[in-house]
Design an enzyme around this catalytic site. Structure first.
Site, PDB file in Angstrom:
ATOM      1  N   THR A   1       0.847  -1.197   0.000  1.00  0.00           N
ATOM      2  CA  THR A   1       0.000   0.000   0.000  1.00  0.00           C
ATOM      3  C   THR A   1       0.882   1.247   0.000  1.00  0.00           C
ATOM      4  O   THR A   1       0.674   2.175  -0.784  1.00  0.00           O
ATOM      5  CB  THR A   1      -0.940  -0.020   1.224  1.00  0.00           C
ATOM      6  OG1 THR A   1      -1.692  -1.243   1.188  1.00  0.00           O
ATOM      7  CG2 THR A   1      -1.900   1.150   1.222  1.00  0.00           C
TER       8      THR A   1
ATOM      9  N   ASN B   1      -6.441  -9.767  -7.246  1.00  0.00           N
ATOM     10  CA  ASN B   1      -6.397 -10.538  -6.003  1.00  0.00           C
ATOM     11  C   ASN B   1      -7.643 -11.369  -5.765  1.00  0.00           C
ATOM     12  O   ASN B   1      -7.595 -12.390  -5.101  1.00  0.00           O
ATOM     13  CB  ASN B   1      -6.148  -9.603  -4.810  1.00  0.00           C
ATOM     14  CG  ASN B   1      -7.009  -8.372  -4.827  1.00  0.00           C
ATOM     15  OD1 ASN B   1      -7.056  -7.627  -5.801  1.00  0.00           O
ATOM     16  ND2 ASN B   1      -7.741  -8.160  -3.745  1.00  0.00           N
TER      17      ASN B   1
ATOM     18  N   ALA C   1       5.830  -8.623   0.611  1.00  0.00           N
ATOM     19  CA  ALA C   1       6.444  -9.895   1.037  1.00  0.00           C
ATOM     20  C   ALA C   1       5.410 -10.916   1.509  1.00  0.00           C
ATOM     21  O   ALA C   1       5.593 -12.122   1.318  1.00  0.00           O
ATOM     22  CB  ALA C   1       7.447  -9.629   2.158  1.00  0.00           C
TER      23      ALA C   1
ATOM     24  N   CYS D   1      -9.819  -7.573   3.026  1.00  0.00           N
ATOM     25  CA  CYS D   1     -10.112  -6.252   3.595  1.00  0.00           C
ATOM     26  C   CYS D   1     -11.578  -5.880   3.431  1.00  0.00           C
ATOM     27  O   CYS D   1     -12.093  -5.072   4.174  1.00  0.00           O
ATOM     28  CB  CYS D   1      -9.232  -5.195   2.954  1.00  0.00           C
ATOM     29  SG  CYS D   1      -8.304  -5.769   1.570  1.00  0.00           S
TER      30      CYS D   1
HETATM   31  N1  PLP Z   1      -2.355  -4.973  -3.852  1.00  0.00           N
HETATM   32  C1  PLP Z   1      -2.920  -6.172  -3.936  1.00  0.00           C
HETATM   33  C2  PLP Z   1      -3.321  -6.713  -5.272  1.00  0.00           C
HETATM   34  C3  PLP Z   1      -3.147  -6.926  -2.790  1.00  0.00           C
HETATM   35  O1  PLP Z   1      -3.734  -8.111  -2.877  1.00  0.00           O
HETATM   36  C4  PLP Z   1      -2.750  -6.391  -1.534  1.00  0.00           C
HETATM   37  C5  PLP Z   1      -2.981  -7.156  -0.282  1.00  0.00           C
HETATM   38  O2  PLP Z   1      -4.046  -7.309   0.204  1.00  0.00           O
HETATM   39  C6  PLP Z   1      -2.162  -5.118  -1.492  1.00  0.00           C
HETATM   40  C7  PLP Z   1      -1.982  -4.454  -2.677  1.00  0.00           C
HETATM   41  C8  PLP Z   1      -1.753  -4.480  -0.206  1.00  0.00           C
HETATM   42  O3  PLP Z   1      -0.556  -5.040   0.263  1.00  0.00           O
HETATM   43  P1  PLP Z   1       0.012  -4.694   1.691  1.00  0.00           P
HETATM   44  O4  PLP Z   1      -0.773  -5.506   2.660  1.00  0.00           O
HETATM   45  O5  PLP Z   1       1.470  -5.126   1.652  1.00  0.00           O
HETATM   46  O6  PLP Z   1      -0.090  -3.222   1.894  1.00  0.00           O
END
Ligand code: PLP
Length: 383
Positions: free
Chosen positions: A71, A153, A200, A328
């Site tokens: 993020t 995702n 990661a 989320c």
């Molecule tokens: N982008 C995608 C496609 C994701 O699936 C996620 C995780 O949920 C994120 C961004 C966010 O990642 P992070 O938890 O490292 O901020």
């Protein structure tokens, strides 16, 4: 033991990653900015990990900025690029993304819209793929940046990122891609992007650590100021996190090399579910997808959507962890923005479950899930 099929939400720490991290939590705790021996050792460890992560995407270590997750990496890339362009090329006031991005991107675009940027959100087709023709029609010399994820995702659908990048570049616009779900699962080459986001914890590394690839020469401004990361991201480095990310990246690279794309058992699960649940459909089935993800819409014999939340709860009671769309957004009552963008009704989206496998998922686990289904089908469909 839980059968964990929610690996797009997060993954278990690999044992090798744990071993790599442990010394940096206890004995080797020095600050990489310290000039003494232990500090220099910490700096070396960070450098080695950076090289491991860079190798996964064909980057040079110096092109990576370590961040506190994907993020932050996405915010750093997009805000940094746009702030720079505001000063150098004020005619570029338009930015483009897709309707199926992660909230890390979509919420930022919404904020940018409120700040006065002209925003285009590209629609997707019934398989969840944005059209390059539509992108070509909206990108102009006034476009500053295009952001398109590498893989979704929720559905695992792979996006036409190479084509999108070519269109952006043909108009002098920058291209960012969120490769969080793709990296370590399918080959990802940073060569097409000006900015590329990694995390990661989707590849058996720790949470709270990510990386941003920045093409040499691409506009950049730090989001967080300080001398670390060559002044590109302030704050004492998360040494255990970075070392763990490095170990996870090199394991993922090795694993993809040795196993190709076939060992996720996704197809066994998918065809098994479809065989045991008449009327079930795969969301995004017509598109190229990540090899670990299947998003399935469940309906009854008459094609009416079933309540996937109830299915999820019953699977959970049987020790099987799956998800309704993104981690989320679960808990909220909103239907998945990804599935509704694909044309599903709210009820159809709410009838869909995501199964996401990892390289540790076994055939026995897949078969155990399948063996639960006939009873669940009988209960939910005929009850
Ligand atoms: N982008 C995608 C496609 C994701 O699936 C996620 C995780 O949920 C994120 C961004 C966010 O990642 P992070 O938890 O490292 O901020």
């Amino acid at each position: 033991m839980t059968i964990y099929l929610d690996n797009n939400a997060t993954t278990a720490l690999a044992p090798e990653v744990r071993e790599a991290i442990l010394p940096h939590l206890f004995g080797e705790f020095a600050n990489p900015s310290s000039p003494h021996g232990p500090g220099m050792a910490a700096r070396r460890a960070v450098g080695e990990a950076r090289a491991q992560i860079a190798a996964l995407i064909g980057a040079k270590p110096a092109d990576l900025v370590m961040t506190g997750g994907a993020t932050e990496a996405t915010h750093t890339a997009i805000l940094g690029a746009l702030r720079t362009l505001e000063e150098t090329e004020h005619t570029r006031s338009h930015i483009v993304t897709t309707a199926v991005e992660h909230p890390a991107t979509l919420a930022l675009f919404e904020d940018l819209r409120q700040q006065g940027w002209r925003v285009t959100i590209l629609p997707v087709d019934a398989d969840g793929v944005p059209s390059l023709a539509a992108l070509g029609a909206v990108v102009t010399e006034r476009t500053a940046l295009v952001s398109m994820m590498w893989a979704n995702n929720e559905t695992g659908v792979l996006m036409p990122v190479a084509g999108a990048s070519a269109i952006a570049h043909a108009h002098g616009a920058l291209f960012h891609t969120d490769a969080v779900q793709a990296a370590g699962r399918v080959p990802v080459d940073c060569g097409i992007a000006d900015y590329l986001t990694l995390s990661a914890h989707k590849m058996h590394g720790p949470k709270g650590i990510g990386a941003l690839y920045v093409r040499k020469g691409a506009p950049f401004r730090p989001l967080i100021h300080g001398h670390q990361e060559r002044r590109r991201r302030g704050g004492t480095e998360n040494v255990p996190g970075i070392v763990g990310f490095g170990a996870a990246a090199s394991l993922a690279d090795l694993w993809m090399d040795e196993n190709g794309l076939t060992v996720f058992l996704r197809d066994r699960l998918e065809s098994g579910v479809l065989a045991r649940w008449p009327g079930a459909r795969v969301n995004g089935a017509g598109a190229a997808r990540l090899p670990n993800t299947t998003n399935i819409r469940f309906s009854d014999a008459k094609g009416r959507p079933v309540d996937a939340e109830e299915l999820l709860i019953r699977l959970d009671r049987a020790g099987i962890a799956v998800s309704m769309g993104a981690a989320c957004s679960s808990g909220g009552n909103e239907p998945s923005h990804v599935l509704t963008a694909m044309g599903l009704t709210g009820a159809e989206a709410a009838a869909s479950l995501r199964f996401s496998l990892s390289r540790y998922t076994t055939a026995a686990e897949v078969d155990a899930v399948l063996s639960e289904l006939p009873a669940l089908h009988a209960r939910l469909v005929t009850a």
